[in-house]
Design a protein around this motif. Structure first.
Motif, short mmCIF file in Angstrom:
data_model
loop_
_atom_site.label_atom_id
_atom_site.label_comp_id
_atom_site.label_asym_id
_atom_site.label_seq_id
_atom_site.Cartn_x
_atom_site.Cartn_y
_atom_site.Cartn_z
N THR A 1 -22.32 39.21 -29.66
CA THR A 1 -21.73 39.91 -30.79
C THR A 1 -22.74 40.77 -31.53
O THR A 1 -23.87 40.33 -31.76
CB THR A 1 -21.12 38.90 -31.79
N ASN B 1 -23.55 45.91 -40.83
CA ASN B 1 -23.42 45.91 -42.29
C ASN B 1 -23.32 47.38 -42.72
O ASN B 1 -24.28 48.13 -42.61
CB ASN B 1 -24.65 45.24 -42.92
N THR C 1 -23.19 42.56 -35.19
CA THR C 1 -22.67 42.59 -36.56
C THR C 1 -23.26 43.79 -37.28
O THR C 1 -24.47 43.98 -37.29
CB THR C 1 -23.02 41.29 -37.31
N GLN D 1 -17.81 43.23 -36.87
CA GLN D 1 -18.29 42.62 -35.63
C GLN D 1 -17.61 43.23 -34.41
O GLN D 1 -16.39 43.37 -34.38
CB GLN D 1 -18.07 41.10 -35.65
N ASP E 1 -19.57 42.54 -42.58
CA ASP E 1 -19.16 41.66 -41.48
C ASP E 1 -18.38 42.37 -40.38
O ASP E 1 -17.47 41.79 -39.78
CB ASP E 1 -18.33 40.51 -42.04
#
Length: 200
Positions: free
Chosen positions: A107, A111, A109, A170, A168
Motif C-alpha cells: 500500500t 498525505n 499512503t 491509500q 489517508d
C-alpha cells in the motif's frame, strides 16, 4: 471580481511556499519532483525496523497533485439567483497543493494538503460554510481512489484562507512505487454533499 485562474502542475518554488504555510499540518512536505516526498515508516526507538516493515523503496514514484480549472472554483448563490453576481453568497478557490507519500510492500499512503481561498459575495454574510471537496487518484483514465469530504470552514467578513488536508489516501503499491501515469486530482465535487453530522 472573480476571474478565472489557470491550473497547472505545481512548480517547486510555489510548493516550498505552501510547505512553509502548512508546516503545522504536515511534516516533510514534498516538492513537485516525482521521486521526492517518498518516505518509509520510521524505525523504532531501538533503531530496528518493525518486523512487518517492507524494504524501503528507492527512488519510488510519489504521484503529483493536479487541479483542473473546471473544478478548482466553487460558487454558491442565493436561492433563485444562480449565476447572478449580485446573488453570490460566497466563492471558494484552490491555489496550491503538496503531498507526501509513504509505502509498504502492498500500500502507498498519500498525505495531500491543499491551500485555498474563501471570500464572501454581495449576497453573503459571515458564518460557517461547508465545502464539497473531492480527492481522486487516477491512473491514466482509470479512477483508482475517490473520496468526497464535507469540509467546514468559518467565513469571516472579507474572506479567509483555508488549508484542507487528507492524510489517508491509500492506493495499491507496486514495485518502484505508483505508475508514472498516476496523479492525485483535487477539486470541488460538482454534485450535492452532505453536511457533517452534529455531535451531541
Amino acid at each position: 471580481m472573480f476571474g478565472k485562474n489557470s491550473r497547472r502542475l505545481l512548480t517547486a518554488s510555489r510548493l516550498v511556499a505552501l510547505a512553509g504555510l502548512v508546516a503545522g499540518s504536515v511534516a516533510g512536505c514534498s516538492t513537485s519532483s516525482p521521486t521526492e516526498g517518498m518516505t518509509t515508516p520510521a524505525a523504532s526507538a531501538t533503531g530496528m525496523a518493525p518486523a512487518a516493515q517492507a524494504t524501503p523503496v528507492v527512488q519510488a514514484y510519489c504521484p503529483q497533485v493536479v487541479m483542473l480549472e473546471q473544478t478548482a472554483i466553487h460558487r454558491v448563490y442565493a436561492k433563485g439567483g444562480q449565476d447572478n453576481p449580485d446573488k453570490l453568497l460566497y466563492q471558494a478557490s484552490l491555489a496550491d497543493a503538496t503531498r507526501q507519500c509513504s509505502a509498504n510492500e502492498t500500500t502507498m499512503t498519500i498525505n495531500v494538503v491543499v491551500q485555498g481561498r474563501l471570500v464572501d459575495g454581495p449576497g453573503g454574510a459571515p458564518g460557517k460554510v461547508t465545502l464539497p471537496m473531492l480527492v481522486e487518484v487516477v491512473d491514466g483514465d482509470n479512477v483508482i481512489y475517490s473520496q468526497k469530504v464535507a469540509y467546514p470552514v468559518d467565513l469571516p467578513a472579507g474572506g479567509t484562507q483555508f488549508i484542507f488536508q487528507k492524510p489517508d489516501v491509500q492506493i495499491p503499491n507496486g514495485q518502484g512505487g505508483a505508475s508514472r501515469f498516476t496523479r492525485v486530482r483535487v477539486g470541488f465535487d460538482q454534485g450535492p454533499v452532505k453536511k457533517p453530522a452534529k455531535r451531541g
